[in-house]
Design an enzyme around this catalytic site. Structure first.
Site, PDB file in Angstrom:
ATOM      1  N   MET A  30      22.100  -6.854 -34.728  1.00 24.62           N
ATOM      2  CA  MET A  30      21.638  -5.486 -34.467  1.00 24.62           C
ATOM      3  C   MET A  30      22.438  -4.487 -35.306  1.00 24.62           C
ATOM      4  SD  MET A  30      20.373  -5.294 -30.566  1.00 24.62           S
ATOM      5  CE  MET A  30      21.953  -5.017 -29.784  1.00 24.62           C
ATOM      6  N   HIS A  37      30.246 -10.847 -36.919  1.00 23.43           N
ATOM      7  CA  HIS A  37      29.026 -11.072 -37.702  1.00 23.43           C
ATOM      8  C   HIS A  37      29.365 -11.704 -39.056  1.00 23.43           C
ATOM      9  CE1 HIS A  37      27.980  -7.342 -35.269  1.00 23.43           C
ATOM     10  NE2 HIS A  37      27.000  -8.162 -34.908  1.00 23.43           N
ATOM     11  N   GLN A  61      14.939  -5.533 -25.875  1.00 25.08           N
ATOM     12  CA  GLN A  61      16.016  -6.162 -25.113  1.00 25.08           C
ATOM     13  C   GLN A  61      16.919  -5.152 -24.404  1.00 25.08           C
ATOM     14  OE1 GLN A  61      17.472  -7.998 -28.856  1.00 25.08           O
ATOM     15  NE2 GLN A  61      19.519  -7.693 -28.031  1.00 25.08           N
ATOM     16  N   GLY A 147      26.334 -16.288 -32.325  1.00 30.80           N
ATOM     17  CA  GLY A 147      27.718 -16.321 -31.881  1.00 30.80           C
ATOM     18  C   GLY A 147      27.886 -16.853 -30.463  1.00 30.80           C
ATOM     19  N   ASP A 150      28.105 -14.402 -27.288  1.00 30.13           N
ATOM     20  CA  ASP A 150      26.987 -14.202 -26.356  1.00 30.13           C
ATOM     21  C   ASP A 150      26.474 -15.591 -25.979  1.00 30.13           C
ATOM     22  OD1 ASP A 150      26.690 -11.167 -26.566  1.00 30.13           O
ATOM     23  OD2 ASP A 150      26.735 -11.817 -28.653  1.00 30.13           O
ATOM     24  N   VAL A 176      34.951 -14.311 -32.617  1.00 33.47           N
ATOM     25  CA  VAL A 176      36.030 -13.676 -33.391  1.00 33.47           C
ATOM     26  C   VAL A 176      36.626 -12.557 -32.535  1.00 33.47           C
ATOM     27  CG1 VAL A 176      36.606 -12.433 -35.504  1.00 33.47           C
ATOM     28  CG2 VAL A 176      34.920 -14.265 -35.557  1.00 33.47           C
ATOM     29  N   SER A 185      32.978  -6.594 -30.679  1.00 33.16           N
ATOM     30  CA  SER A 185      31.624  -6.223 -30.290  1.00 33.16           C
ATOM     31  C   SER A 185      31.332  -4.842 -30.858  1.00 33.16           C
ATOM     32  CB  SER A 185      31.506  -6.176 -28.759  1.00 33.16           C
ATOM     33  OG  SER A 185      30.336  -5.472 -28.387  1.00 33.16           O
ATOM     34  N   SER A 186      30.098  -4.634 -31.308  1.00 33.14           N
ATOM     35  CA  SER A 186      29.721  -3.310 -31.824  1.00 33.14           C
ATOM     36  C   SER A 186      29.949  -2.244 -30.760  1.00 33.14           C
ATOM     37  CB  SER A 186      28.245  -3.313 -32.232  1.00 33.14           C
ATOM     38  OG  SER A 186      27.989  -4.371 -33.135  1.00 33.14           O
ATOM     39  N   ARG A 187      29.774  -2.611 -29.486  1.00 27.73           N
ATOM     40  CA  ARG A 187      29.912  -1.624 -28.407  1.00 27.73           C
ATOM     41  C   ARG A 187      31.362  -1.289 -28.073  1.00 27.73           C
ATOM     42  NH1 ARG A 187      25.003  -4.403 -26.194  1.00 27.73           N
ATOM     43  NH2 ARG A 187      23.373  -2.837 -25.959  1.00 27.73           N
TER      44      ARG A 187
HETATM   45  P1  AMP Z   1      24.664  -8.344 -32.136  1.00 30.06           P
HETATM   46  O1  AMP Z   1      24.585  -7.533 -33.400  1.00 30.06           O
HETATM   47  O2  AMP Z   1      25.691  -7.845 -31.182  1.00 30.06           O
HETATM   48  O3  AMP Z   1      23.310  -8.577 -31.527  1.00 30.06           O
HETATM   49  O4  AMP Z   1      25.203  -9.779 -32.571  1.00 30.06           O
HETATM   50  C1  AMP Z   1      24.569 -10.518 -33.595  1.00 30.06           C
HETATM   51  C2  AMP Z   1      25.109 -11.913 -33.593  1.00 30.06           C
HETATM   52  O5  AMP Z   1      26.527 -11.894 -33.835  1.00 30.06           O
HETATM   53  C3  AMP Z   1      24.913 -12.637 -32.259  1.00 30.06           C
HETATM   54  O6  AMP Z   1      24.585 -13.987 -32.513  1.00 30.06           O
HETATM   55  C4  AMP Z   1      26.252 -12.494 -31.601  1.00 30.06           C
HETATM   56  O7  AMP Z   1      26.547 -13.520 -30.678  1.00 30.06           O
HETATM   57  C5  AMP Z   1      27.177 -12.583 -32.799  1.00 30.06           C
HETATM   58  N1  AMP Z   1      28.471 -11.962 -32.479  1.00 30.06           N
HETATM   59  C6  AMP Z   1      28.685 -10.748 -31.916  1.00 30.06           C
HETATM   60  N2  AMP Z   1      30.003 -10.535 -31.705  1.00 30.06           N
HETATM   61  C7  AMP Z   1      30.633 -11.660 -32.134  1.00 30.06           C
HETATM   62  C8  AMP Z   1      32.010 -12.083 -32.184  1.00 30.06           C
HETATM   63  N3  AMP Z   1      33.000 -11.312 -31.735  1.00 30.06           N
HETATM   64  N4  AMP Z   1      32.291 -13.301 -32.699  1.00 30.06           N
HETATM   65  C9  AMP Z   1      31.296 -14.109 -33.160  1.00 30.06           C
HETATM   66  N5  AMP Z   1      29.992 -13.772 -33.132  1.00 30.06           N
HETATM   67  C10 AMP Z   1      29.654 -12.568 -32.639  1.00 30.06           C
END
Ligand code: AMP
Length: 284
Positions: A30, A37, A61, A147, A150, A176, A185-187
Site C-alpha cells: 500500500m 517492504h 480493506q 510479510g 501480517d 523487519v 509499519s507505515s502506520r
Molecule cells: P502494507 O503496505 O502494509 O500493506 O504491506 C505490504 C507488504 O509488506 C505486506 O505483505 C506486509 O506484510 C509486508 N510488510 C509490512 N511491514 C513489514 C515488516 N516490518 N517486515 C516485513 N514485511 C512487512
C-alpha cells in the site's frame, strides 16, 4: 525502472517479460514504503528476472471508521526506494482503474479470516482477498512476496492461492524491526513520542511468551495470558488479543507438544494506530 498506472500497461509488460522467458516477482504493497517492504523487493530481485511492486491503498480493506483518507502516501519517495532495491516496474493505479464500477464480486476465505484481526475488522480480509485475487489475475504467473509481519494475512493469501489455483507461488518473508524491536509499519508515523517509546511492548511480550514455551510451558492459555499481561501493563496500550495458534492453520491450541510449530500473535491499540506483531517457535 518504469511506473505504470493502467492494468493494460502493467499486464502487457509482465506478459512480455514471460514471453522472453523471464521470471516475474511481485511485491504487493500500500506504499509509504520502509525497510520491511524493501526486504521483499531485494529478495524478489535476487530470485526473479523482473521485480514488480504494486502500490495501491485498497479501499475495500478499510472499515468505515478507519484511516483510508489519511493513510500516508508519497509516491516520489516510494519510487526512489524501489529503484534502490532493484525494482524494475511499479504499478500504482488510481482507485478508478482498479474499481471503475461498483464491485459486486467478493473473495472471502473462511475460518482463517475469522478470528483475531477478522474479529476486530470484520470486512478487512475479504477486502484483502479480493484485491490480491485481482492483482494476481492482472499480474499472471509469478512469485508473490508477503510479510510475516501480517501473519494472518499471509495465511489468508496462501489459502486463497491454493483454493483458487492461482499460478502464483506465495512466499513469506520475516518481519523487519526497528532496533528496539518494534515491527516496521507505515502506520508507525501516527505514533506520538511517548507512544513510540511504549510500542516495543508487543515484541517484548511475544518474546517472553516464546521464552516461556522454550523453558517448558505447555499450556497455550498460560502463554497467551503471560503475553496479554505484559501488554496490558503498558498504560498507553489497549490490548485487543494475544493468542497462541497452530502456525499453519491458525487454529487455537490447548496443550502444546514437542515438535509443534506454534505462532504467537498479539494486537493492541496504541494511540491512533493499531499495532500487530507475532513470533514463531518450535516447541522443544
Ligand atoms: P502494507 O503496505 O502494509 O500493506 O504491506 C505490504 C507488504 O509488506 C505486506 O505483505 C506486509 O506484510 C509486508 N510488510 C509490512 N511491514 C513489514 C515488516 N516490518 N517486515 C516485513 N514485511 C512487512
Amino acid at each position: 525502472m518504469d511506473v505504470v498506472d493502467t492494468i493494460v500497461a502493467f499486464r502487457s509488460r509482465l506478459d512480455d517479460a514471460r514471453h522472453h522467458g523471464r521470471h516475474v516477482g511481485l511485491v504487493p504493497t500500500m506504499g509509504y514504503l520502509h525497510e520491511g517492504h524493501v526486504s521483499h523487493m531485494r529478495r524478489s530481485a535476487t530470485e526473479n528476472d523482473l521485480t514488480a511492486v504494486t502500490i495501491f491503498v485498497n479501499p475495500l480493506q478499510f472499515g468505515a471508521n478507519e484511516d483510508l483518507a489519511s493513510y500516508p502516501r508519497d509516491l516520489g519517495r516510494d519510487a526512489k526506494l524501489c529503484e534502490g532495491a532493484g525494482v524494475d516496474l511499479i504499478f500504482a493505479p488510481p482507485v478508478e482503474e482498479m474499481y471503475p464500477e461498483p464491485m459486486l464480486t467478493t473473495v472471502s476465505v473462511d475460518e482463517v479470516s475469522q478470528r483475531m484481526e477478522g474479529r476486530a475488522r470484520p470486512t478487512h480480509f475479504a477486502g484483502v482477498a479480493t484485491v490480491v485475487s485481482k492483482l494476481f489475475n492482472i499480474a499472471g504467473p509469478c512469485r508473490a512476496y508477503f510479510g510475516e509481519k501480517d501473519y494472518q494475512q499471509l495465511a489468508v493469501v496462501r489459502k486463497l492461492a491454493r483454493d483458487l489455483s492461482f499460478p502464483v507461488e506465495v512466499i513469506g518473508g520475516p518481519t523487519v524491526r526497528e532496533l528496539d524491536g518494534l515491527a516496521m509499519s507505515s502506520r508507525n508515523v501516527y505514533l506520538t513520542g511517548d507512544e513510540r517509546a511504549a510500542a516495543p511492548v508487543l515484541h517484548r511480550a511475544l518474546q517472553a511468551g516464546v521464552a516461556s514455551i522454550l523453558s517448558g510451558e505447555r499450556s497455550a492459555a498460560a502463554v497467551a495470558e503471560l503475553v496479554a499481561g505484559i501488554i496490558a501493563a503498558e498504560p498507553l496500550a489497549e490490548l485487543d488479543y494475544a493468542e497462541v495458534v497452530d502456525a499453519d492453520t491458525l487454529a487455537p491450541l490447548d496443550r502444546l507438544h514437542t515438535g509443534q510449530e506454534v505462532r504467537l500473535l498479539a494486537a493492541a491499540q496504541l494511540g491512533r494506530p493499531r499495532l500487530l506483531d507475532n513470533l514463531g517457535v518450535r516447541v522443544r
